[in-house]
Design a protein around this motif. Structure first.
Motif, mmCIF file in Angstrom:
data_model
loop_
_atom_site.group_PDB
_atom_site.id
_atom_site.type_symbol
_atom_site.label_atom_id
_atom_site.label_comp_id
_atom_site.label_asym_id
_atom_site.label_seq_id
_atom_site.Cartn_x
_atom_site.Cartn_y
_atom_site.Cartn_z
ATOM 1 N N LEU A 61 0.736 -1.201 0.059
ATOM 2 C CA LEU A 61 0.050 0.048 0.222
ATOM 3 C C LEU A 61 0.997 1.132 -0.081
ATOM 4 O O LEU A 61 0.765 2.352 -1.016
ATOM 5 C CB LEU A 61 -0.846 -0.045 1.376
ATOM 6 C CG LEU A 61 -2.109 -0.799 1.089
ATOM 7 C CD1 LEU A 61 -2.967 -0.928 2.409
ATOM 8 C CD2 LEU A 61 -3.077 -0.597 -0.162
ATOM 9 N N ILE A 62 1.781 1.366 1.016
ATOM 10 C CA ILE A 62 2.699 2.547 1.179
ATOM 11 C C ILE A 62 3.580 2.809 0.055
ATOM 12 O O ILE A 62 3.786 4.056 -0.640
ATOM 13 C CB ILE A 62 3.194 2.679 2.362
ATOM 14 C CG1 ILE A 62 2.282 2.584 3.579
ATOM 15 C CG2 ILE A 62 4.152 3.966 2.672
ATOM 16 C CD1 ILE A 62 1.031 3.379 3.619
ATOM 17 N N PRO A 63 4.361 1.702 -0.600
ATOM 18 C CA PRO A 63 5.058 1.820 -1.614
ATOM 19 C C PRO A 63 4.293 2.474 -2.834
ATOM 20 O O PRO A 63 4.791 3.290 -3.693
ATOM 21 C CB PRO A 63 5.837 0.678 -1.784
ATOM 22 C CG PRO A 63 5.774 -0.033 -0.565
ATOM 23 C CD PRO A 63 4.476 0.452 0.274
ATOM 24 N N LEU A 64 3.110 1.631 -3.041
ATOM 25 C CA LEU A 64 2.473 2.059 -4.264
ATOM 26 C C LEU A 64 1.856 3.453 -4.212
ATOM 27 O O LEU A 64 1.938 4.457 -5.234
ATOM 28 C CB LEU A 64 1.191 1.073 -4.568
ATOM 29 C CG LEU A 64 0.288 1.025 -5.667
ATOM 30 C CD1 LEU A 64 1.365 1.050 -6.855
ATOM 31 C CD2 LEU A 64 -0.649 -0.091 -5.611
ATOM 32 N N LEU A 65 1.312 4.026 -2.995
ATOM 33 C CA LEU A 65 0.819 5.326 -2.777
ATOM 34 C C LEU A 65 2.080 6.273 -3.034
ATOM 35 O O LEU A 65 1.984 7.352 -3.611
ATOM 36 C CB LEU A 65 0.487 5.448 -1.333
ATOM 37 C CG LEU A 65 -0.292 7.054 -1.036
ATOM 38 C CD1 LEU A 65 -1.433 7.146 -2.059
ATOM 39 C CD2 LEU A 65 -0.954 7.078 0.431
ATOM 40 N N GLN A 66 3.168 5.906 -2.473
ATOM 41 C CA GLN A 66 4.300 6.979 -2.856
ATOM 42 C C GLN A 66 4.796 7.132 -4.341
ATOM 43 O O GLN A 66 4.926 8.135 -5.039
ATOM 44 C CB GLN A 66 5.689 6.384 -1.957
ATOM 45 C CG GLN A 66 5.341 6.468 -0.699
ATOM 46 C CD GLN A 66 6.598 6.025 0.091
ATOM 47 O OE1 GLN A 66 7.569 5.209 -0.540
ATOM 48 N NE2 GLN A 66 6.691 6.375 1.269
ATOM 49 N N ILE A 83 4.522 10.119 -9.451
ATOM 50 C CA ILE A 83 4.197 10.150 -11.144
ATOM 51 C C ILE A 83 3.039 11.230 -11.530
ATOM 52 O O ILE A 83 2.602 11.507 -12.586
ATOM 53 C CB ILE A 83 3.859 8.901 -11.771
ATOM 54 C CG1 ILE A 83 2.779 8.303 -11.076
ATOM 55 C CG2 ILE A 83 5.192 7.830 -11.528
ATOM 56 C CD1 ILE A 83 2.346 6.989 -11.806
ATOM 57 N N GLY A 84 2.603 11.814 -10.022
ATOM 58 C CA GLY A 84 1.535 12.932 -10.232
ATOM 59 C C GLY A 84 0.030 12.297 -10.237
ATOM 60 O O GLY A 84 -0.798 13.330 -10.555
ATOM 61 N N ILE A 85 -0.126 11.065 -9.943
ATOM 62 C CA ILE A 85 -1.456 10.562 -9.958
ATOM 63 C C ILE A 85 -2.198 11.038 -8.671
ATOM 64 O O ILE A 85 -3.403 11.521 -8.429
ATOM 65 C CB ILE A 85 -1.744 8.983 -9.984
ATOM 66 C CG1 ILE A 85 -0.878 8.843 -11.557
ATOM 67 C CG2 ILE A 85 -2.966 8.591 -9.814
ATOM 68 C CD1 ILE A 85 -1.179 7.148 -11.780
ATOM 69 N N GLY A 86 -1.221 10.878 -7.654
ATOM 70 C CA GLY A 86 -1.602 11.183 -6.112
ATOM 71 C C GLY A 86 -3.064 10.388 -5.593
ATOM 72 O O GLY A 86 -3.122 9.365 -6.100
ATOM 73 N N GLY A 127 -7.101 10.039 -5.854
ATOM 74 C CA GLY A 127 -8.324 10.148 -6.542
ATOM 75 C C GLY A 127 -8.796 8.574 -7.372
ATOM 76 O O GLY A 127 -8.271 7.627 -6.795
ATOM 77 N N TYR A 128 -9.820 8.954 -8.105
ATOM 78 C CA TYR A 128 -10.325 7.648 -8.803
ATOM 79 C C TYR A 128 -9.447 7.185 -9.547
ATOM 80 O O TYR A 128 -9.173 5.961 -9.475
ATOM 81 C CB TYR A 128 -11.547 8.302 -9.486
ATOM 82 C CG TYR A 128 -12.707 8.305 -8.774
ATOM 83 C CD1 TYR A 128 -13.245 7.631 -8.078
ATOM 84 C CD2 TYR A 128 -13.255 9.861 -8.666
ATOM 85 C CE1 TYR A 128 -14.489 7.789 -7.022
ATOM 86 C CE2 TYR A 128 -14.419 10.101 -7.835
ATOM 87 C CZ TYR A 128 -14.919 8.986 -6.882
ATOM 88 O OH TYR A 128 -16.114 9.397 -6.292
ATOM 89 N N LEU A 129 -8.501 7.585 -10.069
ATOM 90 C CA LEU A 129 -7.502 6.799 -11.124
ATOM 91 C C LEU A 129 -6.419 6.084 -10.326
ATOM 92 O O LEU A 129 -6.135 5.086 -10.645
ATOM 93 C CB LEU A 129 -6.738 8.058 -12.015
ATOM 94 C CG LEU A 129 -5.696 7.549 -13.014
ATOM 95 C CD1 LEU A 129 -6.095 6.381 -14.024
ATOM 96 C CD2 LEU A 129 -4.968 8.485 -13.869
ATOM 97 N N GLY A 130 -6.362 6.592 -9.257
ATOM 98 C CA GLY A 130 -5.517 5.743 -8.254
ATOM 99 C C GLY A 130 -5.871 4.822 -7.794
ATOM 100 O O GLY A 130 -5.354 3.687 -7.629
ATOM 101 N N VAL A 131 -7.080 4.729 -7.155
ATOM 102 C CA VAL A 131 -7.709 3.676 -6.897
ATOM 103 C C VAL A 131 -8.285 2.573 -7.982
ATOM 104 O O VAL A 131 -8.036 1.381 -7.478
ATOM 105 C CB VAL A 131 -8.963 4.026 -6.010
ATOM 106 C CG1 VAL A 131 -10.071 4.489 -6.738
ATOM 107 C CG2 VAL A 131 -9.607 3.232 -5.017
#
Length: 379
Positions: free
Chosen positions: A225-230, A235-238, A240-244
Motif C-alpha cells: 500500500l505505502i510504496p504504491l501510494l508513494q 508520477i503525479g497521480i496522487g 483520486g479515482y484513477l489511483g484507486v
C-alpha cells in the motif's frame, strides 16, 4: 446390498444436509437484516426480527406525565396520553420503578403526594388533586404495553435523503459504484490478453512469467500500500479515482491472470490449430474463439473482483480519501456505527443498501460462476 438402485449412501445425505445448513446460516441473517430495516426503533429494541409479525408485549421506558391543569367541580385535573398514535394497549402500569406493574389498566392509584392517577388501556391518563398541581413535579409512569407489528420506510428515507452531516449514504453509494465498475472491467481486459499469451503463444521466458504471476498471489496487499501510494505521488497521480482504479487493478491482476490462463489452457487445441491453418491471426483467434469460450471464467472472476472492490475499505481510504465527497459505502457505514451505534434501524437500513447490489450481481451471474468453477473438472 449397498449399491441397490434408488438408495443413496450416507455421505450424499451428509453433503445435502451440510449444504442446507450453510444456506440457512447465510439466508437467515440476511433476512433478519432486511426485516429489521423496516421496523421502528422501539420494536427492534423490544424483540427480535423473528417476532416482527406478532404483537409485541414489553415494558416501555418510563414516561413523565405532562399536560395542562384545569379545574372541574372544585378538583384540579390534568388529562393527557402516554403516547400518540402508537396503537399500543396497556395491560399493567405503575409509578414506581421497584414495582412497575402494580396496577391493572383502568385502576386508580393514590400517589404518595396525595394525588390520584388513573391510566387506561389506550394510554390516556387522568391526574387529579384537591389542591393545585402547578408546582408539582409530575410523576413518571412505567407501563407494560402490547403493540401491533409496525413497519416503516422512514429508515430508508433518513439514510438516503435525510442523512446527518458527513454521513450521506446516497453519495457514498455513487462513489462505490464509480470505484467498483472500472476496477472490475480494467483488470479483466488486461488479464484476458495476458492469459491468452501465456496459454497459447510461444515466446522465451513464458514459464518464468507464469511462475512470477503465481508468486505475486502470495504478496500481502498491506505490504504494497505505502510504496504504491508513494509511486502514485511521484508520477503525479496522487489520491483520486484513477489511483484507486490502478491500485485495484494491480492487486487483482495476479489472480485474474492465473485463473484465466488455466482456463484457456484447457480449451481444445484442435480448434485453435484449425483456426491458424485457416489463416486466422492471434488477435482473431483471441476475439472470435477464446473470448466466447472463456465467458464463464471471465464472469466468475468479474463476480469475485466486483464483490471485493465493493466491500473494500482499506484501499479506498488509502488511495481515494476520507472526506464526504470521497468516502465509499463501507467507510460511511463505519462512521454510522461510530456515531450512531444505538440507532439499529438506521444501521440495518444502511447495511442492507450496501449488500443489495452485490446480491443482485451474484444472483444474476451465479450460473456463470458455477460453470466457471466447474470448467475443466469433467472431460
Amino acid at each position: 446390498m449397498d449399491n441397490i438402485a434408488g438408495s443413496k449412501p450416507a455421505l450424499v445425505w451428509a453433503v445435502h444436509l451440510s449444504a442446507a445448513l450453510l444456506v440457512a446460516l447465510w439466508v437467515f441473517p440476511t433476512l433478519g437484516l432486511f426485516i429489521s430495516s423496516f421496523r421502528t426503533a422501539d420494536q427492534i429494541a423490544s424483540s427480535g426480527w423473528w417476532r416482527s409479525l406478532s404483537t409485541q408485549e414489553a415494558q416501555m421506558p418510563a414516561i413523565r406525565l405532562k399536560g395542562e391543569e384545569v379545574q372541574r367541580d372544585g378538583v384540579y385535573v390534568i388529562d393527557g396520553t402516554l403516547f400518540d398514535g402508537a396503537g399500543a394497549t396497556i395491560s399493567r402500569w405503575g409509578f414506581n420503578s421497584k414495582d412497575p406493574e402494580a396496577y391493572a389498566a383502568g385502576e386508580t392509584a393514590a400517589l404518595p403526594t396525595g394525588e390520584a392517577l388513573t391510566v387506561t388501556e389506550t394510554g390516556a391518563f387522568t391526574l387529579s388533586s384537591t389542591q393545585t398541581m402547578a408546582d408539582l413535579r409530575m410523576p413518571r409512569v412505567f407501563a407494560t404495553a402490547s403493540t401491533p407489528p409496525q413497519f416503516t420506510l422512514n429508515n430508508y428515507d433518513t439514510v438516503l435523503f435525510k442523512p446527518a452531516p458527513g454521513q450521506s449514504v446516497g453519495k457514498a453509494f455513487l462513489n462505490t459504484l464509480t470505484v467498483s465498475i472500472p476496477a472490475t472491467i480494467i483488470p479483466i481486459l488486461i488479464a484476458a490478453f495476458a492469459a491468452y499469451a501465456l496459454a497459447w503463444m510461444e515466446f522465451p521466458g513464458r514459464a518464468l512469467l507464469v511462475a512470477a504471476v503465481v508468486g505475486l498471489l502470495v504478496v500481502p496487499l498491506q505490504l504494497a500500500l505505502i510504496p504504491l501510494l508513494q509511486f502514485h505521488n511521484m508520477i503525479g497521480i496522487g489520491k483520486g479515482y484513477l489511483g484507486v482504479w490502478l491500485a485495484h487493478t494491480g492487486f487483482g491482476l495476479p489472480l485474474a491472470i492465473y485463473l484465466l490462463r488455466n482456463y484457456m489452457a484447457g480449451l481444445p487445441r484442435d480448434i485453435i490449430e484449425n483456426a491458424k491453418v485457416d489463416g486466422a491471426t492471434d488477435f482473431q483467434i483471441f476475439t472470435k474463439i477464446i473470448l466466447p469460450l472463456s465467458f464463464p471464467a471471465l464472469a466468475s472472476f468479474a463476480i469475485f473482483q466486483f464483490l471485493w472492490t465493493w466491500n473494500d475499505l482499506l484501499v479506498a481510504m488509502v488511495f481515494l480519501g476520507t472526506t464526504e465527497d470521497q468516502m465509499v459505502l463501507t467507510g460511511t457505514l463505519l462512521n454510522l456505527m461510530g456515531s450512531r451505534g444505538g440507532d439499529w434501524e438506521i444501521l440495518s437500513a444502511s447495511a442492507f443498501i450496501s449488500i443489495a447490489v452485490p446480491l443482485a450481481v451474484f444472483f444474476a451471474m451465479q450460473k456463470y460462476l458455477v460453470r466457471g468453477l466447474l470448467a475443466g473438472s469433467v472431460k
